[in-house]
Design an enzyme around this catalytic site. Structure first.
Site, PDB file in Angstrom:
ATOM      1  CB  CYS A 298      -0.953  -0.114   1.166  1.00  0.00           C
ATOM      2  SG  CYS A 298      -0.191  -0.803   2.601  1.00  0.00           S
TER       3      CYS A 298
ATOM      4  CG  HIS B  88      -0.902   3.767   4.476  1.00  0.00           C
ATOM      5  ND1 HIS B  88      -1.775   3.230   5.689  1.00  0.00           N
ATOM      6  CD2 HIS B  88      -0.432   2.620   4.163  1.00  0.00           C
ATOM      7  CE1 HIS B  88      -1.803   2.227   6.091  1.00  0.00           C
ATOM      8  NE2 HIS B  88      -0.903   1.731   4.813  1.00  0.00           N
TER       9      HIS B  88
HETATM   10  N1  NAP Z   1      -5.110  -3.603   4.488  1.00  0.00           N
HETATM   11  C1  NAP Z   1      -4.111  -3.146   3.566  1.00  0.00           C
HETATM   12  O1  NAP Z   1      -3.877  -1.899   3.561  1.00  0.00           O
HETATM   13  C2  NAP Z   1      -3.352  -3.935   2.493  1.00  0.00           C
HETATM   14  C3  NAP Z   1      -2.640  -3.376   1.560  1.00  0.00           C
HETATM   15  C4  NAP Z   1      -2.010  -4.234   0.710  1.00  0.00           C
HETATM   16  C5  NAP Z   1      -2.078  -5.467   0.958  1.00  0.00           C
HETATM   17  N2  NAP Z   1      -2.413  -5.920   1.665  1.00  0.00           N
HETATM   18  C6  NAP Z   1      -2.238  -7.323   2.257  1.00  0.00           C
HETATM   19  O2  NAP Z   1      -3.539  -8.157   1.894  1.00  0.00           O
HETATM   20  C7  NAP Z   1      -3.701  -9.151   2.980  1.00  0.00           C
HETATM   21  C8  NAP Z   1      -4.961  -9.106   3.626  1.00  0.00           C
HETATM   22  O3  NAP Z   1      -4.903  -7.829   4.494  1.00  0.00           O
HETATM   23  P1  NAP Z   1      -6.264  -7.691   5.216  1.00  0.00           P
HETATM   24  O4  NAP Z   1      -5.893  -6.141   5.698  1.00  0.00           O
HETATM   25  O5  NAP Z   1      -7.503  -7.672   4.270  1.00  0.00           O
HETATM   26  O6  NAP Z   1      -6.414  -8.605   6.448  1.00  0.00           O
HETATM   27  P2  NAP Z   1      -7.577  -9.011   7.232  1.00  0.00           P
HETATM   28  O7  NAP Z   1      -8.469  -7.914   7.697  1.00  0.00           O
HETATM   29  O8  NAP Z   1      -6.806  -9.457   8.571  1.00  0.00           O
HETATM   30  O9  NAP Z   1      -8.275 -10.196   6.601  1.00  0.00           O
HETATM   31  C9  NAP Z   1      -7.474 -11.533   6.165  1.00  0.00           C
HETATM   32  C10 NAP Z   1      -8.393 -12.419   5.341  1.00  0.00           C
HETATM   33  O10 NAP Z   1      -7.869 -13.438   4.807  1.00  0.00           O
HETATM   34  C11 NAP Z   1      -8.567 -14.509   5.452  1.00  0.00           C
HETATM   35  N3  NAP Z   1      -7.848 -15.768   5.549  1.00  0.00           N
HETATM   36  C12 NAP Z   1      -6.840 -15.776   6.664  1.00  0.00           C
HETATM   37  N4  NAP Z   1      -6.266 -17.023   6.647  1.00  0.00           N
HETATM   38  C13 NAP Z   1      -6.935 -17.912   5.679  1.00  0.00           C
HETATM   39  C14 NAP Z   1      -6.656 -19.174   5.205  1.00  0.00           C
HETATM   40  N5  NAP Z   1      -6.031 -20.075   5.920  1.00  0.00           N
HETATM   41  N6  NAP Z   1      -7.570 -19.598   4.231  1.00  0.00           N
HETATM   42  C15 NAP Z   1      -8.518 -18.649   3.540  1.00  0.00           C
HETATM   43  N7  NAP Z   1      -8.634 -17.237   4.115  1.00  0.00           N
HETATM   44  C16 NAP Z   1      -7.730 -16.965   5.205  1.00  0.00           C
HETATM   45  C17 NAP Z   1      -9.487 -14.067   6.435  1.00  0.00           C
HETATM   46  O11 NAP Z   1     -10.554 -14.796   6.429  1.00  0.00           O
HETATM   47  P3  NAP Z   1     -11.112 -15.473   7.876  1.00  0.00           P
HETATM   48  O12 NAP Z   1     -12.301 -14.134   8.123  1.00  0.00           O
HETATM   49  O13 NAP Z   1     -11.982 -16.615   7.646  1.00  0.00           O
HETATM   50  O14 NAP Z   1     -10.113 -15.529   8.836  1.00  0.00           O
HETATM   51  C18 NAP Z   1      -9.701 -12.741   5.806  1.00  0.00           C
HETATM   52  O15 NAP Z   1     -10.658 -12.772   4.863  1.00  0.00           O
HETATM   53  C19 NAP Z   1      -2.308  -9.060   3.663  1.00  0.00           C
HETATM   54  O16 NAP Z   1      -1.346  -9.965   3.098  1.00  0.00           O
HETATM   55  C20 NAP Z   1      -1.899  -7.839   3.518  1.00  0.00           C
HETATM   56  O17 NAP Z   1      -0.537  -7.522   3.776  1.00  0.00           O
HETATM   57  C21 NAP Z   1      -3.242  -5.334   2.871  1.00  0.00           C
END
Ligand code: NAP
Length: 342
Positions: free
Chosen positions: A131, A243
């Site tokens: 991001c 951010h």
């Molecule tokens: N947030 C940002 O600004 C941002 C920006 C760029 C990239 N990212 C990347 O995107 C990813 C997710 O970020 P987020 O902010 O959305 O995190 P989050 O809110 O914690 O959500 C994580 C998601 O992944 C799923 N998940 C976790 N373990 C899993 C598994 N074993 N099998 C299938 N699904 C699973 C979760 O499902 P459950 O609800 O079932 O656990 C949930 O839907 C990370 O790698 C992060 O680094 C985030």
């Protein structure tokens, strides 16, 4: 033409935003499936005004016959399941860090290096940058096109939503708890995040930088130019969404503040809001929910030759993640609408 689209990590911060943006931008879907971990199976997530999708289990999902999968389930989960989807013939657009530096995976911000999407054929995977990198390269690209950038110093002020939904809960709970004299519990962050700032995102590396700082440097070089030198200090701040970055750039040749403003005026997806007066700049709270990358506080840096300083903010869940991923899907399918104005 319409597409069968899988959203992986659909219950998370990024996944929910992806579902919303697919609908907002009327991405041509014939079917959408929401996938997450086993524990979320059967939960409902919204899709559009009235749509509701029942979450299915990623682990047992067969991607055969699906066109595009937008992944944001964390790096380890993507490492296992993205190649499985890709080999079933589904193009993966991955938000996690896992594939970003793979030479056979393009790392794409459509307005900056959209032409590299074509290079996904080898692995059938396209990576979305970090991001903080996305909003930085959006601001740097038009400048670098005019006068080569030699060096960038950037300090970030990153919101807790970048750490996922549990990180947002921790800021909320600590903030509320402090008013009733509860001792803050640090689970998602290494130190108290409420009423504090933490100069530590992701793990420490051997040279003392954090992995978040390393990512900004190597990703910027992969996207923009392998010769750009970049030093980052990445800081988590108690802001829910959005951010901010304080950026200092050194150019190879003279490049004035006015030159920079003209360059940004022609850049899709970037808006300069810079009135040098109260309220004449953008802060994270104002950019939440917006698609544009905002540049403010533009001024020449008299302490070095050819130096420029400025401030950049963007919604990390939209342009920093979900919007950029959906824009990649639009380029891939040639269904790209005009970028929405602020
Ligand atoms: N947030 C940002 O600004 C941002 C920006 C760029 C990239 N990212 C990347 O995107 C990813 C997710 O970020 P987020 O902010 O959305 O995190 P989050 O809110 O914690 O959500 C994580 C998601 O992944 C799923 N998940 C976790 N373990 C899993 C598994 N074993 N099998 C299938 N699904 C699973 C979760 O499902 P459950 O609800 O079932 O656990 C949930 O839907 C990370 O790698 C992060 O680094 C985030």
């Amino acid at each position: 033409m319409s597409y069968k689209v899988a959203v992986v990590g659909a219950t998370g911060n990024v996944g929910r935003e992806i579902l919303q943006i697919l609908d907002e931008r009327a991405f041509p879907v014939s079917e959408v499936v929401a996938l997450a971990s086993e524990q979320s199976v059967g939960r409902e997530v919204s899709f559009g005004e009235d749509g509701v999708l029942k979450v299915q289990d990623l682990a047992s999902f067969d991607f055969t016959g699906w066109d595009i999968a937008l992944f944001s389930p964390g790096a380890k989960v993507s490492a296992t399941h993205a190649p499985r989807a890709a080999s079933a013939g589904c193009v993966v657009i991955d938000n996690t860090s896992h594939f970003r530096m793979d030479p056979d995976v393009p790392l794409v911000v459509p307005e900056v290096n959209g032409h590299t999407i074509a290079r996904h054929a080898k692995r059938n995977i396209i990576a979305n940058p970090n991001c903080s990198t996305i909003q930085l390269v959006m601001a740097l690209k038009p400048l670098h096109d005019q006068a080569r950038i030699v060096r960038v110093i950037v300090s970030t002020y990153q919101s807790v939503s970048g750490g996922g939904k549990e990180a947002m809960d921790e800021l909320f709970n600590q903030t509320r708890g402090i008013f009733v004299n509860e001792t803050p519990r640090n689970e998602q962050f290494p130190k108290q995040i409420a009423f504090n700032v933490i100069p530590h995102i992701d793990v420490f590396m051997d040279d003392g930088a954090t992995r978040e700082e390393w990512k900004m440097a190597v990703e910027t070089r992969k996207i923009l130019d392998p010769d750009i030198k970049l030093s980052a200090t990445c800081v988590r701040v108690p802001v829910f969404v959005g951010h901010a970055e304080a950026v200092n750039v050194e150019f190879e040749e003279p490049f004035s503040e006015q030159d920079a403003r003209e360059a940004w005026a022609d850049m899709d997806g970037v808006a300069v809001v810079d009135q040098r007066a109260d309220e004449g700049y953008v802060t994270p709270v104002e950019c939440a929910g917006e698609d544009l990358v905002y540049v403010s506080r533009v001024r020449e840096d008299p302490s070095i030759d050819n130096g420029l300083s400025f401030w950049v903010v963007a919604d990390n869940l939209r342009k920093g993640a979900a919007l950029n991923a959906v824009q990649i899907a639009e380029v891939l399918t040639d269904t790209r609408p005009a970028i929405a104005a602020a």
